[in-house]
Design a protein around this motif. Structure first.
Motif, mmCIF file in Angstrom:
data_model
loop_
_atom_site.group_PDB
_atom_site.id
_atom_site.type_symbol
_atom_site.label_atom_id
_atom_site.label_comp_id
_atom_site.label_asym_id
_atom_site.label_seq_id
_atom_site.Cartn_x
_atom_site.Cartn_y
_atom_site.Cartn_z
ATOM 1 N N MET A 1 0.848 -1.178 0.093
ATOM 2 C CA MET A 1 -0.053 0.109 -0.157
ATOM 3 C C MET A 1 0.880 1.381 -0.104
ATOM 4 O O MET A 1 1.703 1.423 1.049
ATOM 5 C CB MET A 1 -0.842 -0.060 1.217
ATOM 6 N N SER A 2 0.722 2.002 -1.040
ATOM 7 C CA SER A 2 1.283 3.364 -1.102
ATOM 8 C C SER A 2 1.038 4.039 0.432
ATOM 9 O O SER A 2 -0.037 4.249 0.752
ATOM 10 C CB SER A 2 0.895 4.264 -2.188
ATOM 11 N N HIS A 3 2.234 4.822 0.842
ATOM 12 C CA HIS A 3 2.269 5.480 2.036
ATOM 13 C C HIS A 3 1.318 6.775 1.840
ATOM 14 O O HIS A 3 0.682 7.063 2.877
ATOM 15 C CB HIS A 3 3.451 5.892 2.543
ATOM 16 N N TYR A 4 1.035 7.320 0.608
ATOM 17 C CA TYR A 4 0.233 8.442 0.395
ATOM 18 C C TYR A 4 -1.368 7.990 0.482
ATOM 19 O O TYR A 4 -2.138 8.812 0.627
ATOM 20 C CB TYR A 4 0.603 9.296 -0.882
ATOM 21 N N ARG A 5 -1.570 6.764 0.526
ATOM 22 C CA ARG A 5 -2.872 6.272 0.398
ATOM 23 C C ARG A 5 -3.286 5.936 1.761
ATOM 24 O O ARG A 5 -4.613 5.688 1.923
ATOM 25 C CB ARG A 5 -3.307 5.218 -0.699
ATOM 26 N N SER A 6 -2.400 5.606 2.509
ATOM 27 C CA SER A 6 -2.629 4.907 3.877
ATOM 28 C C SER A 6 -2.702 5.869 5.129
ATOM 29 O O SER A 6 -3.012 5.449 6.247
ATOM 30 C CB SER A 6 -1.802 3.957 4.083
ATOM 31 N N THR A 7 -2.295 6.927 5.087
ATOM 32 C CA THR A 7 -2.325 7.648 6.139
ATOM 33 C C THR A 7 -2.859 9.205 5.916
ATOM 34 O O THR A 7 -2.636 9.762 4.820
ATOM 35 C CB THR A 7 -0.956 7.952 6.561
ATOM 36 N N SER A 8 -3.441 9.859 6.818
ATOM 37 C CA SER A 8 -4.096 11.092 6.596
ATOM 38 C C SER A 8 -3.151 12.335 6.309
ATOM 39 O O SER A 8 -3.342 13.203 5.629
ATOM 40 C CB SER A 8 -5.067 11.619 7.986
ATOM 41 N N ASP A 9 -2.018 12.310 7.095
ATOM 42 C CA ASP A 9 -0.946 13.066 6.916
ATOM 43 C C ASP A 9 0.479 12.532 6.587
ATOM 44 O O ASP A 9 1.055 11.998 7.499
ATOM 45 C CB ASP A 9 -0.798 13.915 7.858
#
Length: 439
Positions: free
Chosen positions: A273-281
């Motif tokens: 999972m891309s980091h940019y898809r898995s966390t709000s910030d």
């Protein structure tokens, strides 16, 4: 700004899109502003333009809990860009860094060969591409300092001083391994070297690292041991940074001002999972100031930039000034594990980061600054190749663990369970494993 609480700490990163290995005085300046004096980190050499800008830009008018908008003059005074001809490291230091990074890369490449040839079993997660993080931090620790790792732990063990023979033997499941063949790829441990273990579950090692840091604090302040100054470095990935243990341990470390450094090896992809898809910030470093500790973002593909952040944060912890959260933005060149076909990442993305290979970058730096010549670097590569080949030969010739070792290191006192009335291990009795698969 008037609505921002005076006790809040505002952090601003100023970076320049300089070439790799920018002068130490110019490209990153981190300032802390707080009513309670939190020591400022003045760190240089931030990420190059290939990484997202880590600044508080675009937040004018906002007043989040720790990201209050402010003019740059309130937080930081930009330094003029300087040109410095002198290298930031000595020849001896440069060759040390190069050798450790080459060892990590060559060792992992050999692991891939051995895995596909059936010499290793289970999951094997390689570190290729992330060598600058391990080398940049661990090589600047003292002998008594601690390292807590993840399931990607082979190179951390090597950087901490565990021999290539002991690590390779552990991967082969042999009795000569660093854990006598009982740990395998994801569970390297060495009390002698201060390696507190690799951990298969994400976030699992952070509380262990916190405990080691608390031990140092307790020894110094309660037991009055003035020599107790060990620093603990906890390594973990971006996928861990939304886990409960991460936040709980940041809170406790800041509350007690523990001598610990939280190092996020942000390779942007966790598992699949891309980091940019898995966390709000996605800016992980911001979570440090939220708990009252400095948060730093650094180019994890550049060992000299990691080195500079490491030296500052290690010194800060050893002075008793508390923890630091460091986000090292890096990239793994292989799939999540050797069983991963690595089909989710785009070829262009992988090619982009492959062109920023940290070992090639350091090699070019050493050559450009005349700290080494091609012959010296080839000699180091040959030395490492021989070392890794020797490790494979040693592991292959080493014996398997005896069956009597099955119940060791499971219970502090195995009597009543693992040892029978005759004083021998029950597993030595042929009937003990009757009906089970033969190992």
């Amino acid at each position: 700004m008037a609505s921002c609480a005076a006790s809040q700490t505002s952090f601003l990163l100023q970076r320049s899109a300089s070439s790799s290995y920018a002068p130490a005085s110019s490209s990153l300046f981190l300032a802390a502003r707080s009513s309670s004096p939190l020591p400022s980190l003045h760190l240089s050499s931030a990420s190059t333009a290939s990484f997202p800008l880590r600044a508080a830009e675009g937040r004018k008018g906002e007043c989040g809990s720790m990201a209050c908008a402010a003019s740059s003059t309130e937080l930081v005074v930009e330094k003029p860009v300087e040109t410095r001809e002198q290298p930031v490291i000595t020849k001896e230091e440069g060759l040390m860094l190069f050798e450790d990074m080459v060892l990590g890369r060559s060792f992992e490449d050999m692991c891939a060969q051995m895995y596909y040839r059936g010499k290793m079993f289970g999951f094997v997660h390689l570190y290729n591409g992330q060598e600058a993080v391990s080398t940049g931090f661990i090589k600047y620790l003292k002998e008594g300092d601690y390292v807590c790792s993840t399931y990607r732990d082979h190179v951390h063990a090597l950087s901490k001083g565990v021999s290539a023979r002991a690590v390779m033997s552990e991967l082969f499941g042999k009795a000569t391994g660093v854990c006598r063949g009982q740990g395998g790829s994801m569970h390297m441990f060495s009390k002698e070297h201060g390696l507190l273990g690799g951990f298969a579950f994400i976030g699992e090692g952070i509380p262990v690292a916190l405990g080691a840091a608390f031990k140092t604090k307790y020894e110094k302040e309660v037991l009055k041991n003035d020599k107790a100054d060990a620093v603990t470095v906890a390594f973990f990935g971006d996928g861990t940074c939304n886990n409960g243990q991460f936040f709980e341990c940041l809170n406790m470390a800041a509350l007690w001002k523990l001598p610990i450094i939280f190092v996020v090896e942000n390779n942007l992809w966790a598992i699949g999972m891309s980091h940019y898809r898995s966390t709000s910030d996605p800016e992980i470093w911001k979570k440090g100031p939220a708990f009252g500790m400095p948060g730093v973002h650094v180019d994890g593909m550049d060992v000299l930039k990691v080195r500079e952040v490491a030296l500052e944060s290690i010194a800060r912890a050893r002075r008793g000034e508390g923890p630091t959260l460091v986000e090292c933005e890096t990239y793994r060149f292989r799939g999540h594990s050797l069983a991963d076909p690595d089909e989710l990442r785009k070829p262009a993305e992988k090619a982009h980061y492959a062109a920023r290979d940290p070992i090639v970058a350091l090699k070019n730096y050493l050559l450009e600054h005349k700290l080494a010549d091609e012959a010296e670097l080839k000699s180091i590569q040959k030395k490492i190749d021989d070392l890794v080949e020797d490790a494979v030969d040693f592991a292959d010739a080493s014996p398997l663990p005896p069956r009597s070792q099955l119940l060791e290191n499971v219970f502090a006192d195995p009597k009543g369970f693992g040892i029978g009335p005759d004083g021998k291990y029950r597993c030595e009795d042929p009937s003990f494993t009757a009906g089970t698969a033969q190992v």
